[in-house]
Design a protein around this motif. Sequence first.
Motif, PDB file in Angstrom:
ATOM      1  N   LEU A 140       0.816  -1.228   0.000  1.00  0.00           N
ATOM      2  CA  LEU A 140       0.000   0.000   0.000  1.00  0.00           C
ATOM      3  C   LEU A 140       0.844   1.270   0.000  1.00  0.00           C
ATOM      4  CD1 LEU A 140      -2.816  -0.810   2.610  1.00  0.00           C
ATOM      5  CD2 LEU A 140      -3.028  -0.675   0.127  1.00  0.00           C
ATOM      6  N   LEU A 141       2.158   1.119  -0.071  1.00  0.00           N
ATOM      7  CA  LEU A 141       2.985   2.310   0.156  1.00  0.00           C
ATOM      8  C   LEU A 141       3.237   3.145  -1.089  1.00  0.00           C
ATOM      9  CD1 LEU A 141       5.575   0.905   2.736  1.00  0.00           C
ATOM     10  CD2 LEU A 141       3.449   2.155   3.159  1.00  0.00           C
ATOM     11  N   ASP A 142       3.354   2.533  -2.239  1.00  0.00           N
ATOM     12  CA  ASP A 142       3.818   3.284  -3.423  1.00  0.00           C
ATOM     13  C   ASP A 142       2.972   3.051  -4.653  1.00  0.00           C
ATOM     14  OD1 ASP A 142       6.177   4.627  -2.450  1.00  0.00           O
ATOM     15  OD2 ASP A 142       6.993   2.610  -2.157  1.00  0.00           O
ATOM     16  N   LEU A 143       1.681   3.167  -4.517  1.00  0.00           N
ATOM     17  CA  LEU A 143       0.825   2.933  -5.677  1.00  0.00           C
ATOM     18  C   LEU A 143       0.668   4.214  -6.485  1.00  0.00           C
ATOM     19  CD1 LEU A 143      -1.869   0.804  -3.839  1.00  0.00           C
ATOM     20  CD2 LEU A 143      -0.148  -0.011  -5.474  1.00  0.00           C
ATOM     21  N   THR A 144       0.416   4.062  -7.776  1.00  0.00           N
ATOM     22  CA  THR A 144       0.121   5.227  -8.605  1.00  0.00           C
ATOM     23  C   THR A 144      -1.372   5.205  -8.934  1.00  0.00           C
ATOM     24  OG1 THR A 144       0.494   4.008 -10.649  1.00  0.00           O
ATOM     25  CG2 THR A 144       2.419   5.126  -9.681  1.00  0.00           C
ATOM     26  N   PRO A 145      -1.939   6.377  -9.271  1.00  0.00           N
ATOM     27  CA  PRO A 145      -3.352   6.386  -9.675  1.00  0.00           C
ATOM     28  C   PRO A 145      -3.587   5.442 -10.854  1.00  0.00           C
ATOM     29  CG  PRO A 145      -2.559   8.628  -9.333  1.00  0.00           C
ATOM     30  CD  PRO A 145      -1.362   7.727  -9.213  1.00  0.00           C
ATOM     31  N   GLY A 146      -2.605   5.343 -11.748  1.00  0.00           N
ATOM     32  CA  GLY A 146      -2.741   4.460 -12.916  1.00  0.00           C
ATOM     33  C   GLY A 146      -2.881   2.999 -12.510  1.00  0.00           C
ATOM     34  N   GLN A 147      -2.107   2.581 -11.532  1.00  0.00           N
ATOM     35  CA  GLN A 147      -2.201   1.179 -11.086  1.00  0.00           C
ATOM     36  C   GLN A 147      -3.572   0.894 -10.485  1.00  0.00           C
ATOM     37  OE1 GLN A 147       1.410   1.546  -8.611  1.00  0.00           O
ATOM     38  NE2 GLN A 147       2.001  -0.456  -9.411  1.00  0.00           N
ATOM     39  N   ILE A 148      -4.067   1.872  -9.723  1.00  0.00           N
ATOM     40  CA  ILE A 148      -5.378   1.684  -9.077  1.00  0.00           C
ATOM     41  C   ILE A 148      -6.478   1.622 -10.141  1.00  0.00           C
ATOM     42  CG2 ILE A 148      -7.049   2.742  -7.486  1.00  0.00           C
ATOM     43  CD1 ILE A 148      -4.606   3.804  -5.903  1.00  0.00           C
ATOM     44  N   GLU A 149      -6.396   2.529 -11.116  1.00  0.00           N
ATOM     45  CA  GLU A 149      -7.411   2.534 -12.185  1.00  0.00           C
ATOM     46  C   GLU A 149      -7.377   1.245 -12.990  1.00  0.00           C
ATOM     47  OE1 GLU A 149      -6.663   6.070 -14.525  1.00  0.00           O
ATOM     48  OE2 GLU A 149      -6.928   7.262 -12.697  1.00  0.00           O
ATOM     49  N   GLN A 150      -6.158   0.781 -13.266  1.00  0.00           N
ATOM     50  CA  GLN A 150      -6.037  -0.449 -14.058  1.00  0.00           C
ATOM     51  C   GLN A 150      -6.667  -1.629 -13.324  1.00  0.00           C
ATOM     52  OE1 GLN A 150      -2.030  -1.526 -15.242  1.00  0.00           O
ATOM     53  NE2 GLN A 150      -2.781  -3.557 -15.823  1.00  0.00           N
ATOM     54  N   ARG A 151      -6.424  -1.690 -12.044  1.00  0.00           N
ATOM     55  CA  ARG A 151      -6.974  -2.816 -11.292  1.00  0.00           C
ATOM     56  C   ARG A 151      -8.496  -2.713 -11.171  1.00  0.00           C
ATOM     57  NH1 ARG A 151      -3.430  -5.920  -7.057  1.00  0.00           N
ATOM     58  NH2 ARG A 151      -2.200  -6.371  -8.899  1.00  0.00           N
ATOM     59  N   TYR A 152      -8.973  -1.495 -11.083  1.00  0.00           N
ATOM     60  CA  TYR A 152     -10.430  -1.294 -11.040  1.00  0.00           C
ATOM     61  C   TYR A 152     -11.047  -1.808 -12.349  1.00  0.00           C
ATOM     62  CZ  TYR A 152     -14.858   1.108 -10.158  1.00  0.00           C
ATOM     63  OH  TYR A 152     -16.183   1.390  -9.943  1.00  0.00           O
ATOM     64  N   ALA A 153     -10.359  -1.523 -13.456  1.00  0.00           N
ATOM     65  CA  ALA A 153     -10.849  -2.001 -14.760  1.00  0.00           C
ATOM     66  C   ALA A 153     -10.805  -3.530 -14.804  1.00  0.00           C
ATOM     67  CB  ALA A 153     -10.003  -1.405 -15.881  1.00  0.00           C
ATOM     68  N   GLU A 154      -9.758  -4.122 -14.248  1.00  0.00           N
ATOM     69  CA  GLU A 154      -9.664  -5.594 -14.224  1.00  0.00           C
ATOM     70  C   GLU A 154     -10.809  -6.188 -13.407  1.00  0.00           C
ATOM     71  OE1 GLU A 154      -5.773  -6.735 -12.726  1.00  0.00           O
ATOM     72  OE2 GLU A 154      -4.819  -5.503 -14.258  1.00  0.00           O
ATOM     73  N   LEU A 155     -11.130  -5.522 -12.321  1.00  0.00           N
ATOM     74  CA  LEU A 155     -12.216  -6.021 -11.463  1.00  0.00           C
ATOM     75  C   LEU A 155     -13.548  -5.966 -12.214  1.00  0.00           C
ATOM     76  CD1 LEU A 155     -12.774  -6.933  -8.450  1.00  0.00           C
ATOM     77  CD2 LEU A 155     -13.634  -4.642  -8.128  1.00  0.00           C
ATOM     78  N   LYS A 156     -13.750  -4.858 -12.937  1.00  0.00           N
ATOM     79  CA  LYS A 156     -14.995  -4.734 -13.702  1.00  0.00           C
ATOM     80  C   LYS A 156     -15.075  -5.833 -14.762  1.00  0.00           C
ATOM     81  CE  LYS A 156     -16.507  -0.651 -15.178  1.00  0.00           C
ATOM     82  NZ  LYS A 156     -16.408   0.744 -15.667  1.00  0.00           N
ATOM     83  N   ALA A 157     -13.919  -6.086 -15.412  1.00  0.00           N
ATOM     84  CA  ALA A 157     -13.895  -7.075 -16.497  1.00  0.00           C
ATOM     85  C   ALA A 157     -14.153  -8.492 -15.974  1.00  0.00           C
ATOM     86  CB  ALA A 157     -12.545  -7.021 -17.212  1.00  0.00           C
ATOM     87  N   LEU A 158     -13.791  -8.709 -14.713  1.00  0.00           N
ATOM     88  CA  LEU A 158     -13.871 -10.042 -14.124  1.00  0.00           C
ATOM     89  C   LEU A 158     -15.287 -10.619 -14.138  1.00  0.00           C
ATOM     90  CD1 LEU A 158     -11.870 -11.929 -12.704  1.00  0.00           C
ATOM     91  CD2 LEU A 158     -12.433 -10.807 -10.557  1.00  0.00           C
ATOM     92  N   SER A 159     -16.278  -9.768 -13.974  1.00  0.00           N
ATOM     93  CA  SER A 159     -17.635 -10.326 -13.972  1.00  0.00           C
ATOM     94  C   SER A 159     -18.540  -9.604 -14.974  1.00  0.00           C
ATOM     95  CB  SER A 159     -18.233 -10.291 -12.563  1.00  0.00           C
ATOM     96  OG  SER A 159     -17.932  -9.089 -11.943  1.00  0.00           O
ATOM     97  N   HIS A 160     -17.897  -9.066 -16.018  1.00  0.00           N
ATOM     98  CA  HIS A 160     -18.679  -8.375 -17.052  1.00  0.00           C
ATOM     99  C   HIS A 160     -19.374  -9.390 -17.958  1.00  0.00           C
ATOM    100  CE1 HIS A 160     -19.749  -5.380 -20.024  1.00  0.00           C
ATOM    101  NE2 HIS A 160     -19.272  -6.183 -20.955  1.00  0.00           N
ATOM    102  N   LEU A 161     -20.629  -9.152 -18.239  1.00  0.00           N
ATOM    103  CA  LEU A 161     -21.355 -10.047 -19.148  1.00  0.00           C
ATOM    104  C   LEU A 161     -21.678  -9.305 -20.433  1.00  0.00           C
ATOM    105  CD1 LEU A 161     -23.954 -11.632 -16.664  1.00  0.00           C
ATOM    106  CD2 LEU A 161     -21.882 -12.691 -17.581  1.00  0.00           C
ATOM    107  N   GLU A 162     -21.356  -9.904 -21.570  1.00  0.00           N
ATOM    108  CA  GLU A 162     -21.729  -9.307 -22.858  1.00  0.00           C
ATOM    109  C   GLU A 162     -23.232  -9.468 -23.062  1.00  0.00           C
ATOM    110  OE1 GLU A 162     -20.072  -7.635 -24.948  1.00  0.00           O
ATOM    111  OE2 GLU A 162     -18.035  -7.960 -24.230  1.00  0.00           O
ATOM    112  N   ALA A 163     -23.814  -8.481 -23.778  1.00  0.00           N
ATOM    113  CA  ALA A 163     -25.228  -8.659 -24.156  1.00  0.00           C
ATOM    114  C   ALA A 163     -25.290  -9.782 -25.184  1.00  0.00           C
ATOM    115  CB  ALA A 163     -25.750  -7.367 -24.758  1.00  0.00           C
ATOM    116  N   ASP A 164     -26.364 -10.567 -25.158  1.00  0.00           N
ATOM    117  CA  ASP A 164     -26.470 -11.687 -26.112  1.00  0.00           C
ATOM    118  C   ASP A 164     -26.630 -11.165 -27.526  1.00  0.00           C
ATOM    119  OD1 ASP A 164     -26.173 -13.662 -24.272  1.00  0.00           O
ATOM    120  OD2 ASP A 164     -28.304 -13.561 -23.683  1.00  0.00           O
TER     121      ASP A 164
END
Length: 304
Positions: A280-304
């Motif tokens: 938790l000591l040396d994170l950049t905003p970019g790293q946090i945003e990237q991981r947030y995007a990964e989390l969103k992608a993890l359970s994203h469902l495409e429309a049929d």
Amino acid sequence: MSLLVVGSVAFDSIETPFGARREVVGGAATYFALAASYFSDVGVVGAVGEDFGPEHMSVLQRRNIDLSGLERLEGPTFRWSGRYSYDLNSRETLDTQLGVFEGFHPRIPEKYREPEFLFLGNIDPDLQHAVLSQVKRPRLVGCDTMNFWIEGKPEALKRTLSLVDVLVINDSEARELAKEPNLVKAAARIRGMGPKTLIVKRGEFGAAAFGATSPFAVPALLLDSVQDPTGAGDSFAGGMMGYLGANASSTIGDGLMRRAIAMGSVMASFTVQSFGVEGLLDLTPGQIEQRYAELKALSHLEAD
Ligand code: AMP
């Protein structure tokens, strides 16, 4: 001060299947404040002993955390040690030495008396109540607790919970508090005790939130290396409350709450990848945003 946390600042000794650390800076308030500091101004109320030197203080100072509420008392700093199982899903507390925490009575400095957001870390519910009675009613009060207080001080805990907006506890604590094995039913019962929202931390399976609208579940990131889960729950709470603090101009509706919970999961993921607070000591905003995007992608469902 937009966000205030009261809780332990500690020396932790940790053993996991992947290594060990002795007497590293930890504590619930430390993890919380470090995670929150990426989003909000945060102040800590707690106590350390004479053995907590400038090199330990600098762990919190380097993230600009306000420490005017961190009292230095005579005696040793709170110490905790724990050992994790092979799959990291369970841990055994080997030792807890209260040290200066034993006689600690939180005193909220004048400049902290009107926090917008307040988090009551896992301490004696009577002390949590004492903090609440020293501040002007915040916009949102979050709270953590544990089996020790659920069993040992149920009445004091109920008094505190009646004043809490968001309770953040793990699944076994929720079941014990509600005396109900089913989590959905347990959540309804706990919400009847005061908190408008119950967030249940489910370790490597993420978290579930129960509020006025339909339940919400967020996964935990699927990581290829997990070293030490210590502080994951506190980092989750810090990420969530810090994110709420950063978006304080908006109404705290369902959408904001969901994004805040997701950010909690993101910050916990950084914590577990390294030992102690290192992640938790040396994170950049970019790293946090990237991981947030990964989390969103993890359970994203495409429309049929
Ligand atoms: P977590 O892994 O999120 O449960 O948090 C672990 C942190 O909580 C460690 O850094 C410990 O120092 C701290 N901790 C452990 N036991 C207690 C306790 N009884 N009261 C306050 N803090 C504690």
